[in-house]
Design a protein around this motif. Sequence first.
Motif, mmCIF file in Angstrom:
data_model
loop_
_atom_site.group_PDB
_atom_site.id
_atom_site.type_symbol
_atom_site.label_atom_id
_atom_site.label_comp_id
_atom_site.label_asym_id
_atom_site.label_seq_id
_atom_site.Cartn_x
_atom_site.Cartn_y
_atom_site.Cartn_z
ATOM 1 N N SER A 7 -1.373 -0.890 -2.920
ATOM 2 C CA SER A 7 -2.435 -0.609 -1.943
ATOM 3 C C SER A 7 -3.799 -0.819 -2.582
ATOM 4 C CB SER A 7 -2.308 0.823 -1.415
ATOM 5 O OG SER A 7 -2.489 1.761 -2.452
ATOM 6 N N TRP A 8 -4.760 -1.132 -1.727
ATOM 7 C CA TRP A 8 -6.137 -1.311 -2.179
ATOM 8 C C TRP A 8 -7.066 -1.145 -0.990
ATOM 9 C CZ3 TRP A 8 -6.604 -1.327 -7.240
ATOM 10 C CH2 TRP A 8 -7.867 -1.504 -7.791
ATOM 11 N N TYR A 9 -8.338 -0.962 -1.283
ATOM 12 C CA TYR A 9 -9.311 -0.676 -0.217
ATOM 13 C C TYR A 9 -9.946 -1.908 0.402
ATOM 14 C CZ TYR A 9 -8.672 4.075 -1.716
ATOM 15 O OH TYR A 9 -8.105 5.273 -2.006
ATOM 16 N N GLY A 13 -8.881 -7.058 -3.247
ATOM 17 C CA GLY A 13 -8.265 -6.214 -4.264
ATOM 18 C C GLY A 13 -6.752 -6.175 -4.131
ATOM 19 N N LEU A 14 -6.262 -6.136 -2.883
ATOM 20 C CA LEU A 14 -4.817 -6.144 -2.666
ATOM 21 C C LEU A 14 -4.216 -7.462 -3.144
ATOM 22 C CD1 LEU A 14 -2.295 -4.701 -1.604
ATOM 23 C CD2 LEU A 14 -2.719 -5.824 0.593
ATOM 24 N N LYS A 17 -3.931 -7.292 -6.874
ATOM 25 C CA LYS A 17 -2.853 -6.394 -7.278
ATOM 26 C C LYS A 17 -1.483 -7.023 -7.044
ATOM 27 C CE LYS A 17 -1.226 -2.489 -8.725
ATOM 28 N NZ LYS A 17 -1.306 -2.151 -10.135
ATOM 29 N N VAL A 42 -7.483 0.763 4.326
ATOM 30 C CA VAL A 42 -6.614 0.651 3.157
ATOM 31 C C VAL A 42 -5.544 -0.371 3.513
ATOM 32 C CG1 VAL A 42 -5.073 1.838 1.566
ATOM 33 C CG2 VAL A 42 -7.033 3.057 2.520
#
Length: 67
Positions: A7-9, A13-14, A17, A42
């Motif tokens: 998960s990421w904001y 970013g996701l 990841k 999110v």
Amino acid sequence: MQYKLASWYDNVGLERKVNELCKEGWRPQGGIAINPKDAGAVFYQAMVKDDEDDFEENNNVVQVMQG
């Protein structure tokens, strides 16, 4: 099989990841989910990874079916 939820904001970013996890042998399972929050969202992606035992078991099944 192992299961992990990345998960990421934000989507960038996701993506970062998920790419890191793919380099570690994880793979995406299904599509992403987005949970809206007050100031944004999110982003989630389910990830799976086969255990060594899973690989050996699947390999044995393929050998039986072929031979």
